[in-house]
Design a protein around this motif. Structure first.
Motif, short mmCIF file in Angstrom:
data_model
loop_
_atom_site.label_atom_id
_atom_site.label_comp_id
_atom_site.label_asym_id
_atom_site.label_seq_id
_atom_site.Cartn_x
_atom_site.Cartn_y
_atom_site.Cartn_z
N PRO A 133 0.82 -1.22 0.00
CA PRO A 133 0.00 0.00 0.00
C PRO A 133 0.85 1.27 0.00
O PRO A 133 0.45 2.30 -0.53
N LEU A 134 2.06 1.16 0.60
CA LEU A 134 2.94 2.33 0.60
C LEU A 134 3.38 2.68 -0.82
O LEU A 134 3.34 3.84 -1.22
N LYS A 163 -5.19 14.26 2.37
CA LYS A 163 -6.16 13.17 2.45
C LYS A 163 -5.51 11.81 2.13
O LYS A 163 -5.76 10.80 2.77
N LYS A 164 -4.63 11.83 1.08
CA LYS A 164 -3.95 10.59 0.70
C LYS A 164 -3.05 10.07 1.82
O LYS A 164 -3.00 8.87 2.08
N ALA A 166 -1.94 6.19 6.12
CA ALA A 166 -1.66 5.85 7.53
C ALA A 166 -2.75 4.97 8.11
O ALA A 166 -2.48 4.01 8.85
N ASN A 167 -4.00 5.28 7.74
CA ASN A 167 -5.12 4.49 8.26
C ASN A 167 -5.08 3.05 7.76
O ASN A 167 -5.32 2.10 8.51
N ARG A 168 -4.74 2.89 6.47
CA ARG A 168 -4.65 1.53 5.91
C ARG A 168 -3.46 0.76 6.50
O ARG A 168 -3.54 -0.45 6.71
N LEU A 223 -13.68 1.62 9.60
CA LEU A 223 -14.78 2.59 9.69
C LEU A 223 -14.27 4.01 9.50
O LEU A 223 -14.93 4.85 8.87
N LEU A 224 -13.08 4.26 10.03
CA LEU A 224 -12.50 5.59 9.90
C LEU A 224 -12.20 5.92 8.44
O LEU A 224 -12.44 7.04 7.98
N GLU A 225 -11.71 4.93 7.69
CA GLU A 225 -11.43 5.16 6.27
C GLU A 225 -12.72 5.45 5.51
O GLU A 225 -12.75 6.32 4.63
#
Length: 649
Positions: free
Chosen positions: A18-19, A54-55, A60-62, A638-640
């Motif tokens: 993902p990075l 946002k990205k 970070a969330n993922r 849920l946050l994403e």
């Protein structure tokens, strides 16, 4: 922190995907004509900056989401032991008679079993050792069932046996944590030594609330005749002096007499009951007194008619034998070698070959048959014996070989006080002993012989041939007045008395449980017949050996409860026996665990069963964290969703 599946942590390398996607993601921009270029340039700059923020937030969330999932699958936890290791707890619970008494919280044994049930973990594996049983690798449910059905045992288990069991249980257990717990009152009659090689264990001492105990130690009979006798009761007190203690004697269930007594501090006392006009006495003594132990307030005994022992002397006429073998205890007969009644030989318990010059072949055959049937043989050589006839008999008995006569004046100086032959004969070693002497003797060579009495040159004067099949005693020298003054020695009476007495084991007043008891019963059984022992609660077949005119039975494992038992031949009662609990169980002497701990660092002492199981459970408790990481992954997801939906550019 520890992990159940640590190999999952290698999955963190996948976070680079993902990075890379976020870092190298290319976006195509579409050109749109607009009238006010200045205004458009300002809006474009603001949009590019918000999009970049946002990205990074989504990235970070993922990363957090995947990290939480990886941690959840690796199953992290906090514990003082590895989750892959199992807890095995070895418990020795002393269920002897002494633990069936009152403590501060009630019955010691009952409270101990209940606390184990209450505080032992459901997850662990247990091995339970009691005084009479062993249960290996059982669950908490099985342990509970065993403890709920546990009964008091009359058996005593040595600590060395317990330690051996611990070592054999633990040595083959891999990936297992072992904890050894000993729960007992640690009564001092445990004959064990604690050393540095003793397995590590934790001890909980069961403490009695009372420190005073009165017990009926034993009983003996004096002035005995057919119907009138005196019962002497030996009472033992441990603790403070006591007064007006009632003691009653019963014949079967009938009260015969009752009296009260007083006893001093830590003292013994003999109390007498005069019994008149009572035959076949089935005695029971009871003390009515509340003390530490209740089981020793009762003693059973049975007074059976003593059987006279048949003793036959073949050979020289010896007046001393008729004086030793008195008519009230023995049926003594004597005969020359020429006038032997061969039909009576097998009816004897003891035969003495008294200085025969020659042992005829016919007599030798009868003697061998007599010995095979369990008779006791005493051989006294003649000064001018026929060596071949003697050695022929000894060879057939597998009893060794007699050597040629040795003429030498020797003193009889050494008495083997530890030999079973002299059990209960000497209260102490005799120091002012007037040594008898002999002029010549015939030494015997036998690998199976044991010395009873020896000469000053260590050669045996009286020896027993330790042959399991035969009971043979050999006196190496003639004992007539010409050759020896042994007849004037004080040894003459106990030696020959025991030759006769030990050939037939008379029924005792009572026997102790958990001790090997050998009892001779004068019965002629066929090959298919057996004797059994029973009472109203139990019936069992003891170990028994059939001889010509008697049956020798041996008891140890059974019975387990005190009381009266009948020896049965089919359904006919031959004799009554009385069994009592071991008197060592009445001792109020206990091991000091703190003293033992001073020299044994691998011993831990706990004040209660609750404390040790609480400690074990706390050490072995596993605090799982995977649920928290799974919850974090869900929150991240849920946050994403919320960011994508509500975070406007």
């Amino acid at each position: 922190m520890q992990f159940k599946n640590p190999e999952i942590l290698y999955s963190f390398a996948l976070l680079i995907i993902p990075l890379l996607v976020h870092l190298f993601q290319l976006q195509k921009f579409v050109k749109v004509p607009f009238t006010n270029v200045a205004f458009l340039q300002k809006i474009e700059q603001q949009t590019r900056k918000s999009s970049r923020i946002k990205k990074w937030i989504i990235l970070a969330n993922r990363m957090l989401l995947f990290s939480a999932i990886f941690f959840a699958f690796s199953q992290p936890y906090f514990s003082k032991k590895k989750e892959t290791k199992k807890q095995h707890t070895f418990i020795y619970l002393d269920n002897s008679l002494s633990t069936n008494s009152e403590g501060e919280k009630g019955n010691l044994l009952h409270n101990a079993t209940q606390e184990i049930i209450d505080y032992a973990s459901e997850k662990d594996i247990y091995s339970l050792q009691t005084n009479d049983n062993f249960y290996s690798n059982i669950s908490k449910i099985e342990l509970k069932k065993v403890l709920q059905n546990l009964k008091v045992s009359s058996k005593k288990l040595n600590f060395n046996s317990i330690f051996f069991r611990i070592e054999s249980q633990n040595k083959n257990k891999i990936k297992t944590l072992n904890k050894n717990i000993l729960i007992s009152d640690f009564q001092y009659n445990y004959k064990s030594k604690f050393t540095n090689v003793t397995p590590a264990f934790s001890a909980i001492k069961l403490t009695h609330s009372q420190k005073n105990n009165i017990s009926i130690d034993s009983v003996f009979i004096t002035n005995e005749n057919l119907t009138n006798f005196i019962v002497n009761v030996v009472v033992k007190n441990q603790g403070q002096p006591q007064n007006n203690i009632p003691l009653a004697i019963f014949n079967d269930s009938k009260l015969i007499s009752k009296q009260s007594f007083s006893i001093k501090k830590d003292a013994d006392k003999i109390i007498q009951f005069s019994i008149q006009n009572q035959s076949n006495f089935i005695g029971k003594l009871t003390i009515t007194f509340s003390d530490t132990f209740s089981f020793d307030n009762t003693l059973h005994f049975s007074l059976n008619t003593a059987k006279k022992i048949n003793v036959l002397s073949i050979g020289n006429d010896a007046d001393f034998l008729s004086k030793i073998y008195s008519k009230n205890e023995f049926n003594f007969t004597k005969s020359s070698a020429q006038n032997v009644n061969y039909n009576s030989i097998l009816k004897q318990q003891t035969i003495i070959l008294n200085e025969l010059e020659y042992i005829p072949e016919t007599l030798s055959k009868s003697i061998i048959e007599f010995s095979i049937k369990g008779g006791s043989l005493v051989i006294i050589p003649n000064e001018n014996l026929n060596l071949n006839s003697y050695n022929s008999l000894l060879k057939k008995l597998n009893a060794g070989k007699i050597s040629s006569k040795i003429t030498d004046s020797l003193k009889i100086t050494n008495i083997n006080y530890n030999h079973p032959f002299f059990k209960n004969v000497f209260s102490k070693k005799v120091t002012n002993f007037q040594y008898p002497t002999i002029r010549n003797y015939y030494p015997i060579s036998s690998k199976k012989s044991s010395k009873i009495v020896s000469f000053e040159n260590k050669i045996p004067f009286i020896s027993k041939i330790n042959n399991n099949n035969y009971n043979v005693f050999y006196i190496s020298s003639p004992i007539n007045k010409k050759n020896s003054n042994f007849l004037k020695s004080p040894l003459i009476v106990p030696v020959f008395y025991n030759f006769g007495k030990l050939s037939y084991k008379q029924t005792q007043l009572f026997y102790r449980i958990d001790k090997e008891n050998r009892i001779d019963i004068e019965e002629n059984l066929t090959k298919d017949e057996i004797l059994s022992i029973s009472n109203s609660e139990i019936s069992f077949i003891p170990i028994q050996q059939i001889f010509q005119n008697k049956v020798t039975i041996t008891t140890k494992e059974q019975p387990t409860n005190a009381g009266f038992y009948s020896i049965l031949r089919k359904k006919d009662t031959i004799q009554k026996l009385a069994f009592n609990y071991p008197k060592e169980e009445s001792l109020l002497s206990f091991l000091d665990l703190n003293e033992i701990k001073k020299t044994n660092s691998n011993i831990s002492i706990y004040s209660s069963i609750k404390d040790i199981f609480t400690e074990i459970n706390n050490k072995n408790e596993v605090h799982w964290l995977w649920k928290w990481f799974l919850a974090l992954a869900i929150v991240s997801l849920l946050l994403e969703i919320l960011i994508l939906k509500f975070y406007k550019l």
